[in-house]
Scaffold this motif. Structure first.
Motif, PDB file in Angstrom:
ATOM      1  N   ILE A   3      37.078  37.534  33.810  1.00 54.05           N
ATOM      2  CA  ILE A   3      36.806  38.196  34.975  1.00 54.05           C
ATOM      3  C   ILE A   3      38.192  38.844  35.621  1.00 54.05           C
ATOM      4  CG2 ILE A   3      35.035  36.371  35.664  1.00 54.05           C
ATOM      5  CD1 ILE A   3      37.001  35.220  37.788  1.00 54.05           C
ATOM      6  N   TYR A   4      37.877  39.690  36.475  1.00 55.85           N
ATOM      7  CA  TYR A   4      38.977  40.479  37.196  1.00 55.85           C
ATOM      8  C   TYR A   4      38.518  40.480  38.847  1.00 55.85           C
ATOM      9  CZ  TYR A   4      39.260  42.141  32.492  1.00 55.85           C
ATOM     10  OH  TYR A   4      39.252  42.267  31.297  1.00 55.85           O
ATOM     11  N   ILE A   5      39.944  39.840  39.347  1.00 56.06           N
ATOM     12  CA  ILE A   5      39.698  39.690  41.027  1.00 56.06           C
ATOM     13  C   ILE A   5      40.739  40.666  41.710  1.00 56.06           C
ATOM     14  CG2 ILE A   5      39.020  37.501  40.571  1.00 56.06           C
ATOM     15  CD1 ILE A   5      41.730  36.594  41.701  1.00 56.06           C
ATOM     16  N   ALA A   6      40.253  40.981  43.083  1.00 56.94           N
ATOM     17  CA  ALA A   6      40.960  41.935  43.724  1.00 56.94           C
ATOM     18  C   ALA A   6      40.820  41.425  45.185  1.00 56.94           C
ATOM     19  CB  ALA A   6      40.578  43.405  43.282  1.00 56.94           C
ATOM     20  N   SER A  15      39.175  40.918  52.602  1.00 56.09           N
ATOM     21  CA  SER A  15      38.285  40.811  51.617  1.00 56.09           C
ATOM     22  C   SER A  15      38.929  40.355  50.248  1.00 56.09           C
ATOM     23  CB  SER A  15      37.657  42.265  51.224  1.00 56.09           C
ATOM     24  OG  SER A  15      37.116  43.123  52.654  1.00 56.09           O
ATOM     25  N   ILE A  16      38.255  39.881  49.399  1.00 54.24           N
ATOM     26  CA  ILE A  16      38.372  39.431  47.922  1.00 54.24           C
ATOM     27  C   ILE A  16      36.954  39.521  47.071  1.00 54.24           C
ATOM     28  CG2 ILE A  16      39.361  37.636  46.514  1.00 54.24           C
ATOM     29  CD1 ILE A  16      40.277  36.103  48.965  1.00 54.24           C
ATOM     30  N   ALA A  17      37.134  40.095  45.745  1.00 50.18           N
ATOM     31  CA  ALA A  17      35.903  40.299  45.072  1.00 50.18           C
ATOM     32  C   ALA A  17      36.452  39.940  43.660  1.00 50.18           C
ATOM     33  CB  ALA A  17      35.572  41.633  45.283  1.00 50.18           C
ATOM     34  N   ALA A  18      35.317  39.905  42.863  1.00 51.66           N
ATOM     35  CA  ALA A  18      35.451  39.337  41.410  1.00 51.66           C
ATOM     36  C   ALA A  18      34.245  40.117  40.596  1.00 51.66           C
ATOM     37  CB  ALA A  18      35.307  38.061  41.007  1.00 51.66           C
ATOM     38  N   LYS A  74      41.622  37.687  33.859  1.00 50.86           N
ATOM     39  CA  LYS A  74      42.282  38.755  32.981  1.00 50.86           C
ATOM     40  C   LYS A  74      43.027  39.993  33.720  1.00 50.86           C
ATOM     41  CE  LYS A  74      40.920  36.689  29.052  1.00 50.86           C
ATOM     42  NZ  LYS A  74      42.161  35.830  28.249  1.00 50.86           N
ATOM     43  N   GLY A  75      42.765  39.881  35.037  1.00 45.25           N
ATOM     44  CA  GLY A  75      43.448  41.011  35.847  1.00 45.25           C
ATOM     45  C   GLY A  75      43.225  40.620  37.056  1.00 45.25           C
ATOM     46  N   VAL A  76      44.426  40.819  38.053  1.00 45.04           N
ATOM     47  CA  VAL A  76      44.195  40.811  39.478  1.00 45.04           C
ATOM     48  C   VAL A  76      44.792  42.096  40.105  1.00 45.04           C
ATOM     49  CG1 VAL A  76      44.854  39.438  41.326  1.00 45.04           C
ATOM     50  CG2 VAL A  76      44.749  38.352  39.108  1.00 45.04           C
ATOM     51  N   GLY A  77      44.019  42.591  41.016  1.00 43.69           N
ATOM     52  CA  GLY A  77      44.494  44.013  41.763  1.00 43.69           C
ATOM     53  C   GLY A  77      44.440  43.893  43.210  1.00 43.69           C
ATOM     54  N   ALA A  78      45.015  44.881  44.059  1.00 46.06           N
ATOM     55  CA  ALA A  78      45.125  44.816  45.386  1.00 46.06           C
ATOM     56  C   ALA A  78      45.124  46.206  45.741  1.00 46.06           C
ATOM     57  CB  ALA A  78      46.122  43.942  45.641  1.00 46.06           C
ATOM     58  N   SER A  79      44.771  46.438  46.985  1.00 46.64           N
ATOM     59  CA  SER A  79      45.006  47.676  47.739  1.00 46.64           C
ATOM     60  C   SER A  79      46.441  47.666  48.292  1.00 46.64           C
ATOM     61  CB  SER A  79      43.982  47.888  48.902  1.00 46.64           C
ATOM     62  OG  SER A  79      42.555  47.973  48.508  1.00 46.64           O
TER      63      SER A  79
END
Length: 318
Positions: A3-6, A15-18, A74-79
């Motif tokens: 999964i990848y969350i941001a 806000s947080i999403a996956a 497997k990865g984490v992102g953000a604005s």
């Protein structure tokens, strides 16, 4: 399951999403920042503090959803910024960025730097039916009124407001009417119950360059707050918004010869406004095809940033 969350910590929403390894949304968790009744918004310093106060609560909501899966992050992102251009910056985005970087470091996975506007586009396009990679995007929110040419990931502003955004216009009049901030959902409830056709609230739209002026519409509407019913004024505001948006779309289509338009942002989540726009555009230019994101993916959310994180990580691993 990979999964990848941001994270997206905008001016008014935590806000947080996956998403999973197939680019399917598993969770979208959001919480509005509280705004006192009568206030027309939050200062950036206030918003940063409120994000810090409630981000763990939204985190817990996300992980309560993810407990039903056997997953590996497997990865984490953000604005990180409002837009993907140099000198684009707002302090609110530092909160989500800090949390995302900490999680990425803890799990030894890549951190993906994204931006709020790109996230809006990807979230709105998800399940919208729009397949093309070349289309017009219209970002309609409390802080932004921008007509965009989206061309294979490149985003160019081809139209914008010269003064205030449509969302700000609606919110300022709504607060003057005694409604909570943000006022859009409350104005819509009033508008759909109006027994009249409304009045004409003027707005100015220019063709070359494509620009609109909305402060005059705000001033005009404020003069009408105690003159006409709240229901009639609310409907009139939505009709003004529709007329402004449709004129800009027509000019954008003429300039680019692109006939598919994706509308997104908190303002574009209104079902009333969507209906008004669809009906008016059918009369103005029936070649234009209008797309909207799902309502929950139109306002501020982290879904698009999670999708961007998934795409970047997947492409880098190939």
């Amino acid at each position: 399951m990979n999964i990848y969350i941001a994270y997206d910590t905008s001016c008014y929403t935590t806000s947080i999403a996956a998403v999973n390894e197939d680019g399917q949304v598993l969770a979208s968790c959001r919480k509005m920042l509280p705004v006192d009744l009568g206030s027309r918004g939050l200062r950036q310093s206030e918003a940063v503090f409120k994000h810090i106060q409630q981000i763990n609560e939204v985190n817990e909501e996300l992980y309560s959803v993810l407990r039903s899966y056997n997953y590996s992050i497997k990865g984490v992102g953000a604005s990180v910024t409002p837009r993907g251009i140099e000198e684009s910056y707002m302090p609110v985005f530092t909160v989500g960025t800090a949390f995302a970087k900490h999680i990425a470091q803890s799990y030894h996975v890549p951190f993906v730097s994204s931006n709020h506007q790109l996230g809006h586009i990807k979230a709105a396009k998800y399940l919208s039916g729009l397949q093309s990679n070349r289309f017009l995007g219209f970002h309609l929110s409390g802080g932004t009124t921008e007509l965009l040419l989206c061309n294979n990931g490149l985003i160019s502003i081809i139209g914008a407001t010269n003064d205030i955004s449509l969302g700000k216009c609606l919110d300022r009049v709504g607060v003057a009417m005694g409604l909570p901030f943000p006022s859009g959902v409350y104005l819509e409830k009033l508008a759909v119950s109006s027994q009249s056709e409304g009045i004409i609230i003027p707005s100015s739209v220019h063709k070359n360059p494509i620009r609109c002026n909305l402060s005059g519409a705000e001033t005009f509407a404020l003069f009408k707050v105690k003159v006409i019913s709240a229901e009639e004024l609310a409907l009139s505001l939505f009709k003004m918004a529709c007329n402004t948006i449709c004129k800009m779309i027509v000019f954008g289509v003429e300039q680019t010869q692109v006939y598919e338009v994706l509308l997104f942002g908190g303002v574009a989540s209104s079902n009333l406004l969507r209906t008004l726009i669809q009906n008016k555009m059918a009369k103005l230019n029936n070649r234009v095809k209008i797309y909207f994101g799902k309502n929950e993916f139109s306002g501020d959310n982290a879904v698009g940033v999670a999708l961007d994180t998934w795409e970047v990580c997947t492409n880098e691993s190939k």
